[in-house]
Design a protein around this motif. Sequence first.
Motif, PDB file in Angstrom:
ATOM      1  N   ASP A   1       0.317  -4.791   6.138  1.00 24.40           N
ATOM      2  CA  ASP A   1       1.529  -5.204   5.704  1.00 24.40           C
ATOM      3  C   ASP A   1       1.296  -5.978   4.673  1.00 24.40           C
ATOM      4  O   ASP A   1       0.300  -6.546   4.343  1.00 24.40           O
ATOM      5  N   THR A   2       2.356  -6.137   3.557  1.00 22.75           N
ATOM      6  CA  THR A   2       2.223  -6.907   2.460  1.00 22.75           C
ATOM      7  C   THR A   2       2.786  -8.307   2.844  1.00 22.75           C
ATOM      8  O   THR A   2       3.710  -8.478   3.557  1.00 22.75           O
ATOM      9  N   ASP A   3       1.775  -9.268   2.691  1.00 26.35           N
ATOM     10  CA  ASP A   3       2.286 -10.742   3.113  1.00 26.35           C
ATOM     11  C   ASP A   3       2.535 -11.614   1.985  1.00 26.35           C
ATOM     12  O   ASP A   3       2.499 -11.298   0.883  1.00 26.35           O
ATOM     13  N   MET A   4       3.012 -12.768   2.390  1.00 28.08           N
ATOM     14  CA  MET A   4       3.482 -13.700   1.398  1.00 28.08           C
ATOM     15  C   MET A   4       2.439 -14.329   0.206  1.00 28.08           C
ATOM     16  O   MET A   4       2.802 -14.384  -0.663  1.00 28.08           O
ATOM     17  N   VAL A   5       1.333 -14.425   0.850  1.00 27.00           N
ATOM     18  CA  VAL A   5       0.362 -14.806  -0.082  1.00 27.00           C
ATOM     19  C   VAL A   5      -0.228 -13.903  -0.805  1.00 27.00           C
ATOM     20  O   VAL A   5      -0.083 -13.997  -2.150  1.00 27.00           O
ATOM     21  N   GLU A   6      -0.063 -12.281  -0.602  1.00 28.08           N
ATOM     22  CA  GLU A   6      -0.388 -11.313  -1.374  1.00 28.08           C
ATOM     23  C   GLU A   6       0.808 -11.453  -2.359  1.00 28.08           C
ATOM     24  O   GLU A   6       0.613 -11.019  -3.736  1.00 28.08           O
ATOM     25  N   MET A   7       2.172 -11.306  -1.902  1.00 26.81           N
ATOM     26  CA  MET A   7       3.255 -11.361  -2.814  1.00 26.81           C
ATOM     27  C   MET A   7       3.061 -12.415  -3.912  1.00 26.81           C
ATOM     28  O   MET A   7       3.341 -12.197  -5.077  1.00 26.81           O
ATOM     29  N   ALA A   8       2.761 -13.805  -3.600  1.00 27.91           N
ATOM     30  CA  ALA A   8       2.455 -14.691  -4.569  1.00 27.91           C
ATOM     31  C   ALA A   8       1.522 -14.462  -5.449  1.00 27.91           C
ATOM     32  O   ALA A   8       1.511 -14.479  -6.990  1.00 27.91           O
TER      33      ALA A   8
ATOM     34  N   LYS B   1      10.610 -18.983   6.079  1.00 26.81           N
ATOM     35  CA  LYS B   1      10.290 -17.680   6.176  1.00 26.81           C
ATOM     36  C   LYS B   1      11.448 -16.936   7.266  1.00 26.81           C
ATOM     37  O   LYS B   1      11.551 -17.260   8.392  1.00 26.81           O
ATOM     38  N   PRO B   2      11.792 -15.737   6.603  1.00 31.04           N
ATOM     39  CA  PRO B   2      12.756 -14.849   7.477  1.00 31.04           C
ATOM     40  C   PRO B   2      11.894 -14.164   8.361  1.00 31.04           C
ATOM     41  O   PRO B   2      10.656 -14.060   8.294  1.00 31.04           O
ATOM     42  N   ALA B   3      12.370 -13.956   9.567  1.00 29.55           N
ATOM     43  CA  ALA B   3      11.744 -13.134  10.649  1.00 29.55           C
ATOM     44  C   ALA B   3      11.377 -11.726   9.986  1.00 29.55           C
ATOM     45  O   ALA B   3      12.143 -11.108   9.316  1.00 29.55           O
ATOM     46  N   GLY B   4      10.071 -10.945  10.001  1.00 25.29           N
ATOM     47  CA  GLY B   4       9.872  -9.736   9.797  1.00 25.29           C
ATOM     48  C   GLY B   4       8.890  -9.702   8.671  1.00 25.29           C
ATOM     49  O   GLY B   4       8.451  -8.645   7.868  1.00 25.29           O
ATOM     50  N   ILE B   5       8.400 -11.027   8.053  1.00 23.21           N
ATOM     51  CA  ILE B   5       7.604 -10.964   6.895  1.00 23.21           C
ATOM     52  C   ILE B   5       6.426 -11.735   7.450  1.00 23.21           C
ATOM     53  O   ILE B   5       6.512 -12.817   8.044  1.00 23.21           O
ATOM     54  N   SER B   6       5.208 -11.097   6.883  1.00 25.67           N
ATOM     55  CA  SER B   6       3.933 -11.728   7.458  1.00 25.67           C
ATOM     56  C   SER B   6       3.632 -13.028   6.606  1.00 25.67           C
ATOM     57  O   SER B   6       3.923 -12.877   5.316  1.00 25.67           O
ATOM     58  N   VAL B   7       2.833 -13.742   6.734  1.00 27.54           N
ATOM     59  CA  VAL B   7       2.472 -15.033   6.118  1.00 27.54           C
ATOM     60  C   VAL B   7       1.168 -14.595   5.243  1.00 27.54           C
ATOM     61  O   VAL B   7       1.026 -14.383   4.084  1.00 27.54           O
ATOM     62  N   THR B   8       0.229 -14.222   6.039  1.00 28.93           N
ATOM     63  CA  THR B   8      -1.024 -13.770   5.526  1.00 28.93           C
ATOM     64  C   THR B   8      -1.928 -12.822   6.629  1.00 28.93           C
ATOM     65  O   THR B   8      -1.923 -13.191   7.725  1.00 28.93           O
ATOM     66  N   GLY B   9      -2.954 -11.911   6.104  1.00 25.41           N
ATOM     67  CA  GLY B   9      -3.964 -11.275   6.912  1.00 25.41           C
ATOM     68  C   GLY B   9      -3.260 -10.337   7.845  1.00 25.41           C
ATOM     69  O   GLY B   9      -4.161 -10.017   8.593  1.00 25.41           O
TER      70      GLY B   9
END
Length: 260
Positions: free
Chosen positions: A37-44, A25-33
């Motif tokens: 923020d839009t996070d990786m789980v939501e993006m997927a 993961k790059p810095a500056g992106i949330s994983v979840t929750g």
Amino acid sequence: MDFEWAQLRERCLVAEDAAVLALNKPAGISVTGERHDTDMVEMAAAQGETLYPVHRIDKVTSGLVLMAKELAAHGELTRQFNKRTAEKAYLAITASTGLPERGVIDLPLSVGRKNRVRIAAPRESIRRDGDTWRVDEADVLAGKNYPSVTEFAALAATDEHTVLALRPISGRRHQIRVHLAWIGHPIVGDPLFDRSGAYPRTHLHSWRLRLDASWRTPPVLDLEAVPEADFWAVGAIPVTTDPAALLGRAVALTTPTRNL
């Protein structure tokens, strides 16, 4: 940071099988929750892919994120994090020098005002005993606190910075960030302790993970996410001209026992 999920997934892929997906993961992106923020789980999910985070790293932290693609694997892996049998290693660059070659930070954590993580004792009660930082039990503040231990090894130093490999034994929220800052060695660019905005990122990286994985042959997940160039550049100046050699030294310090 503006990425489409497919682009992010392809660019950051570390490992994948039928049960799990590991990304750098790059810095500056949330994983979840994360709120707002839009996070990786939501993006997927927006692209039809359901992922279950096995663990979390902070938005400002780069590096390994492990997600399960099925609930059976998620349960098996998260139990190892809960029991603290998952082996984790991080890299960090501190805005300081003077740390020993190896050390242990054994300081309990608590949650203070505005949900901020802090050491569960007055700052002035922290003492260095050899290469271990601790507080006496009598100095621990009343209320709920969480025993927390971070082991580290110093890999390299400049006149102003130190590169560390770290192992959070207890794995509390913000543990490495708070431990280092409270002993006087804050991580470069950490917004918890530096509001200047002088650095484009926080120099903390989730580097290695090792967990049991019964469905694999051999039955183990042994993962490593190599930091990208922005991790090594403190401002415009790299802290090392040979990151590969530095990581090789870090691996040597953690093998075969994987203890720092």
